[in-house]
Structures are given as structure tokens and as C-alpha cells.
Design a protein around this motif. Structure first.
Motif, mmCIF file in Angstrom:
data_model
loop_
_atom_site.group_PDB
_atom_site.id
_atom_site.type_symbol
_atom_site.label_atom_id
_atom_site.label_comp_id
_atom_site.label_asym_id
_atom_site.label_seq_id
_atom_site.Cartn_x
_atom_site.Cartn_y
_atom_site.Cartn_z
ATOM 1 N N THR A 1 0.842 -1.196 0.000
ATOM 2 C CA THR A 1 0.000 0.000 0.000
ATOM 3 C C THR A 1 0.877 1.245 0.000
ATOM 4 O O THR A 1 1.789 1.363 0.823
ATOM 5 N N TYR B 1 -7.565 -1.897 8.167
ATOM 6 C CA TYR B 1 -8.606 -1.642 7.170
ATOM 7 C C TYR B 1 -8.433 -2.547 5.943
ATOM 8 O O TYR B 1 -9.411 -3.069 5.391
ATOM 9 N N ILE C 1 -4.754 7.341 0.284
ATOM 10 C CA ILE C 1 -4.278 6.053 -0.239
ATOM 11 C C ILE C 1 -4.066 6.222 -1.741
ATOM 12 O O ILE C 1 -5.023 6.380 -2.499
ATOM 13 N N MET D 1 -9.699 6.268 5.422
ATOM 14 C CA MET D 1 -8.528 7.002 5.905
ATOM 15 C C MET D 1 -8.580 8.481 5.570
ATOM 16 O O MET D 1 -7.816 9.274 6.133
ATOM 17 N N TYR E 1 0.811 5.311 0.429
ATOM 18 C CA TYR E 1 -0.030 6.363 0.987
ATOM 19 C C TYR E 1 0.828 7.566 1.368
ATOM 20 O O TYR E 1 2.068 7.489 1.444
ATOM 21 N N ILE F 1 -4.029 1.432 8.847
ATOM 22 C CA ILE F 1 -4.217 1.145 7.417
ATOM 23 C C ILE F 1 -4.216 -0.365 7.181
ATOM 24 O O ILE F 1 -5.027 -0.897 6.413
ATOM 25 N N VAL G 1 -10.541 1.545 1.523
ATOM 26 C CA VAL G 1 -9.628 2.026 2.568
ATOM 27 C C VAL G 1 -9.393 3.530 2.433
ATOM 28 O O VAL G 1 -9.286 4.248 3.435
ATOM 29 N N TYR H 1 -5.178 11.040 5.668
ATOM 30 C CA TYR H 1 -4.259 10.236 4.854
ATOM 31 C C TYR H 1 -4.901 9.936 3.499
ATOM 32 O O TYR H 1 -6.109 9.692 3.406
#
Length: 297
Positions: A90, A116, A159, A152, A92, A113, A148, A157
């Protein structure tokens, strides 16, 4: 006098100590969270800045604005009851418009994260078979990313990308899949070989049939040429005043055919046939053939 010097020394020490906590520098692609008496005061971007000394203003945290990648492994089960381990990457970063939420709302954003993502995968993967999981892993990754990212976003944040880099089923399942693929490829190979053999047989049969046809055409042309030649000879005899009957013409043709047949058997030495060798025997065969032809009229 001494008292004045002491006071000036203390003032100088005060300014030196203050200067040590007065200035601070923030690096590129980084922001500093400044608190005053424990309360959020401001966010400082890259460069040199001034703050109140002696702990009045303090740097609570330095937050990275660069793209961060986190990797994790999630174990879940497919619809056909196969346990798989999935490697997920991931990417981010902190939303520059919501830096305070990114720092104050989450204690451990990386673990949040991951939680999720695990929840999203364990909701999506059990709906698919193992084969469907391999086929649609990019679609699943995109679905997880959107889910997600929505969660977030409220924490400051963003993603950017979620990738499923590996789907690893149990070792026995992988072995079974390899055996199935091997069997399928062998079956396809056998079918292709059978088709090739069929083409060979059909081609050979067609070639043999064409050869026989051409051989028959050759024989027919040969016999036609013989008949034409005899007809021309008979016509010449008639024109010269020699009279010949139909029976005599037929006798000539049959005698010629008889001699050709003997010649063909002579060319194939491995064949055996019993024929009358005397002229009387040949004449008897001719008489029988003529009688049979007259009987059919």
C-alpha cells in the motif's frame, strides 16, 4: 561594579540560551507541528523559523509528506475453501490540507491502514474461487483501495495505490494445480498428435485415390488410342477394297487385348496365372467372349 558585570553576564547567558531554542529548521517535504504550552499552535513548512524559547513553543512532531509504502501479508479463505496468503503493498501519504488530523487523530497510522486492508480483503476474497482470485486480483486491489481510501480520508491520509503482489495458496493446492495443468497440456498434445495422424492418413488416401484415378485415365487413354489405331487401319483396308466383318474386327480387338494382358503379367514377375498357350486355346477364349457378347444383345 562587580554587581553590574554579574548582571550583564547573566543577561548574556540568557540571550545565548534563548538563541539556542529560538531558531529551528524544517527539511524539504517535511512539516513541523508546533505546540504552545501543549496546545497546537501552527504548522511550519520547510525552511528556517523562529519560535518562543524555554519550552513555550515546542516542536511536537515532524511529519513526512513523501509517499510511504507499507507491505503486509494477509491470510484468508476463498469460496472453494482454499486458504491463501496474499502479499499486499500500500502506498499512501499525508494530505497536506489536513496535516493536523493526520498527526492528532491516529496514534499508529500504519497499523490502522493494515487493519482496514485486512478487513476489506477478508470481505471480498471469500466471495471468489481460487481461479477467480488469480484472474481478478487487480480488480480486488482497486476495490480495497477505494474502500480504505474512503476510511482514511477522515484521518488526513490519502491512499495512492494498493497492489496485491502475490497470491500464495497452500503447497498441496499448488501441487494439485500444477498436476491439473500438466494433465490438460498432455491431453491437448494428444489431441494435436491425433489430428496430425488423421491429416497424414487422409492425405495418403487422397493421394492413393488420385494415383488410381490417373492410372485408370491412362489405361483408358491407352485403349482409346489402340481402338483409334485399329479403326484407322480397318478404314484403310476398306478403302483399299479389303472387306472385314464385325466379328473379325472384334476378334482383332480381343486378340490385341489378350496380348496386352499377357504383357502386363510378364512385367510383374511375382504374379502367377494359367492361360492356354496354344492358338486353339486362345481361339476358344475369343469364341466364348464373342458368344457372350452376342447373347447380351
Amino acid at each position: 561594579m562587580w554587581t553590574l558585570l554579574i548582571i550583564l553576564g547573566l543577561v548574556l547567558l540568557f540571550f545565548i540560551a534563548a538563541a539556542g531554542t529560538l531558531f529551528y529548521v524544517v527539511k524539504q517535504q517535511t512539516v513541523a507541528i508546533i505546540e504552545r504550552f501543549g496546545k497546537y499552535h501552527t504548522t511550519a513548512s520547510s525552511g528556517i523559523h523562529v519560535k518562543l524559547p524555554f519550552g513555550i513553543d515546542r516542536i511536537a512532531a515532524r511529519v513526512q509528506l513523501r509517499l510511504i509504502q507499507s507491505e503486509m501479508t494477509v491470510e484468508t479463505k476463498t469460496r472453494d475453501n482454499v486458504f491463501v496468503q496474499m502479499n499486499v503493498a500500500t502506498q499512501y501519504r499525508v494530505n497536506e490540507q489536513n496535516i493536523t488530523d493526520a498527526y492528532y487523530k491516529l496514534m499508529n497510522p500504519v497499523e490502522q491502514i493494515k487493519s482496514y486492508i485486512e478487513d476489506a480483503l477478508r470481505s471480498s476474497v471469500p466471495k471468489l474461487t481460487l481461479d477467480e482470485l488469480f484472474e481478478k486480483k487487480d480488480e480486488i486491489a482497486l476495490e480495497v483501495q477505494h474502500q480504505v481510501a474512503e476510511e482514511m480520508e477522515t484521518y488526513g491520509y490519502m491512499i495512492v495505490k494498493t497492489l496485491i503482489t502475490k497470491v500464495d495458496p497452500d503447497a498441496e493446492v499448488k501441487q494439485s494445480m500444477n498436476e491439473i495443468n500438466a494433465a490438460q497440456r498432455k491431453r491437448e498434445a494428444a489431441q494435436e498428435l491425433a489430428k496430425a495422424d488423421k491429416i497424414k492418413v487422409v492425405t495418403a488416401a487422397e493421394a492413393e485415390a488420385e494415383k488410381d484415378r490417373l492410372h485408370g485415365v491412362g489405361i483408358a487413354e491407352q485403349r482409346k488410342a489402340i481402338v483409334d489405331g485399329l479403326s484407322a487401319s480397318i478404314l484403310e483396308m476398306k478403302e483399299s477394297g479389303v472387306h472385314i466383318s464385325e466379328d473379325e474386327i472384334m476378334s482383332i480387338l480381343l486378340t490385341n487385348q489378350y496380348l496386352d494382358t499377357l504383357n502386363q503379367f510378364a512385367e510383374h514377375g511375382n504374379s502367377s496365372i494359367f492361360l492356354p498357350a496354344s492358338p486353339e486355346g486362345a481361339d476358344d477364349i475369343r469364341t466364348q467372349i464373342l458368344s457372350a457378347l452376342k447373347a447380351t444383345k
